[in-house]
Scaffold this motif. Sequence first.
Motif, PDB file in Angstrom:
ATOM      1  N   CYS A  40       0.823  -1.279   0.216  1.00  0.00           N
ATOM      2  CA  CYS A  40       0.102  -0.127  -0.038  1.00  0.00           C
ATOM      3  C   CYS A  40       0.889   1.263  -0.006  1.00  0.00           C
ATOM      4  O   CYS A  40       1.800   1.316   0.598  1.00  0.00           O
ATOM      5  CB  CYS A  40      -0.775  -0.093   1.297  1.00  0.00           C
ATOM      6  SG  CYS A  40      -2.163   1.359   1.464  1.00  0.00           S
ATOM      7  N   HIS A  42       0.029   3.932   1.372  1.00  0.00           N
ATOM      8  CA  HIS A  42      -0.024   4.796   2.511  1.00  0.00           C
ATOM      9  C   HIS A  42       0.882   4.479   3.381  1.00  0.00           C
ATOM     10  O   HIS A  42       1.757   5.073   4.277  1.00  0.00           O
ATOM     11  CB  HIS A  42      -1.271   4.701   3.081  1.00  0.00           C
ATOM     12  CG  HIS A  42      -1.922   5.481   4.342  1.00  0.00           C
ATOM     13  ND1 HIS A  42      -2.034   4.882   5.463  1.00  0.00           N
ATOM     14  CD2 HIS A  42      -1.485   6.718   4.649  1.00  0.00           C
ATOM     15  CE1 HIS A  42      -1.972   5.509   6.444  1.00  0.00           C
ATOM     16  NE2 HIS A  42      -1.967   6.854   6.090  1.00  0.00           N
ATOM     17  N   SER A  43       1.215   2.903   3.792  1.00  0.00           N
ATOM     18  CA  SER A  43       1.917   2.669   4.781  1.00  0.00           C
ATOM     19  C   SER A  43       2.334   1.224   4.328  1.00  0.00           C
ATOM     20  O   SER A  43       2.186   0.815   3.150  1.00  0.00           O
ATOM     21  CB  SER A  43       1.480   2.862   6.142  1.00  0.00           C
ATOM     22  OG  SER A  43       2.508   2.212   6.960  1.00  0.00           O
ATOM     23  N   CYS A  59      -7.653  -1.553   1.179  1.00  0.00           N
ATOM     24  CA  CYS A  59      -6.394  -1.814   1.885  1.00  0.00           C
ATOM     25  C   CYS A  59      -6.979  -2.400   3.204  1.00  0.00           C
ATOM     26  O   CYS A  59      -7.743  -1.451   3.916  1.00  0.00           O
ATOM     27  CB  CYS A  59      -5.280  -0.578   2.235  1.00  0.00           C
ATOM     28  SG  CYS A  59      -4.120  -1.144   3.327  1.00  0.00           S
ATOM     29  N   HIS A  62      -5.816   0.317   6.827  1.00  0.00           N
ATOM     30  CA  HIS A  62      -6.851   1.936   6.984  1.00  0.00           C
ATOM     31  C   HIS A  62      -7.865   2.270   6.260  1.00  0.00           C
ATOM     32  O   HIS A  62      -8.402   2.990   6.094  1.00  0.00           O
ATOM     33  CB  HIS A  62      -5.782   3.150   7.065  1.00  0.00           C
ATOM     34  CG  HIS A  62      -4.468   2.687   7.926  1.00  0.00           C
ATOM     35  ND1 HIS A  62      -3.390   2.756   7.714  1.00  0.00           N
ATOM     36  CD2 HIS A  62      -4.418   2.718   9.347  1.00  0.00           C
ATOM     37  CE1 HIS A  62      -2.562   2.651   8.515  1.00  0.00           C
ATOM     38  NE2 HIS A  62      -3.210   2.509   9.656  1.00  0.00           N
ATOM     39  N   ALA A  64      -8.035   2.623   2.464  1.00  0.00           N
ATOM     40  CA  ALA A  64      -7.639   3.122   1.391  1.00  0.00           C
ATOM     41  C   ALA A  64      -8.242   2.153   0.133  1.00  0.00           C
ATOM     42  O   ALA A  64      -7.979   1.083   0.274  1.00  0.00           O
ATOM     43  CB  ALA A  64      -6.400   3.955   1.095  1.00  0.00           C
TER      44      ALA A  64
END
Length: 99
Positions: A40, A42-43, A59, A62, A64
């Motif tokens: 991902c 994001h992280s 995901c 979180h 997304a």
Amino acid sequence: MNSLKFSALQDRKPVKINVRGEDICVTRIGDEVFAIGDVCTHSDASLSEGDVTDFKIECWLHGAEFDLRTGEALTLPANIPAKTYQVNIVDDVVEVQVN
Ligand code: FES
């Protein structure tokens, strides 16, 4: 090159493969197969563990969502697109192109 079989893929059940050191999330939708970067943007979560709805993958960490066709980040907290890979299906073998 990998030995992933198209016929072994379940519809909307993503799998993670590694091609030349890159983790890739491969998802079959109907007669098509899409491949995006597995991590991902994001992280550090594996997108192949997420849920697929329509042409989106969510995901699990979180929430997304990414478009499996384009890699576009559709919802926050991700705002960076996922890398996409060209996929060819040749004689039941799924070939993911890594440059
Ligand atoms: S790690 Fe994927 S949304 Fe945060």
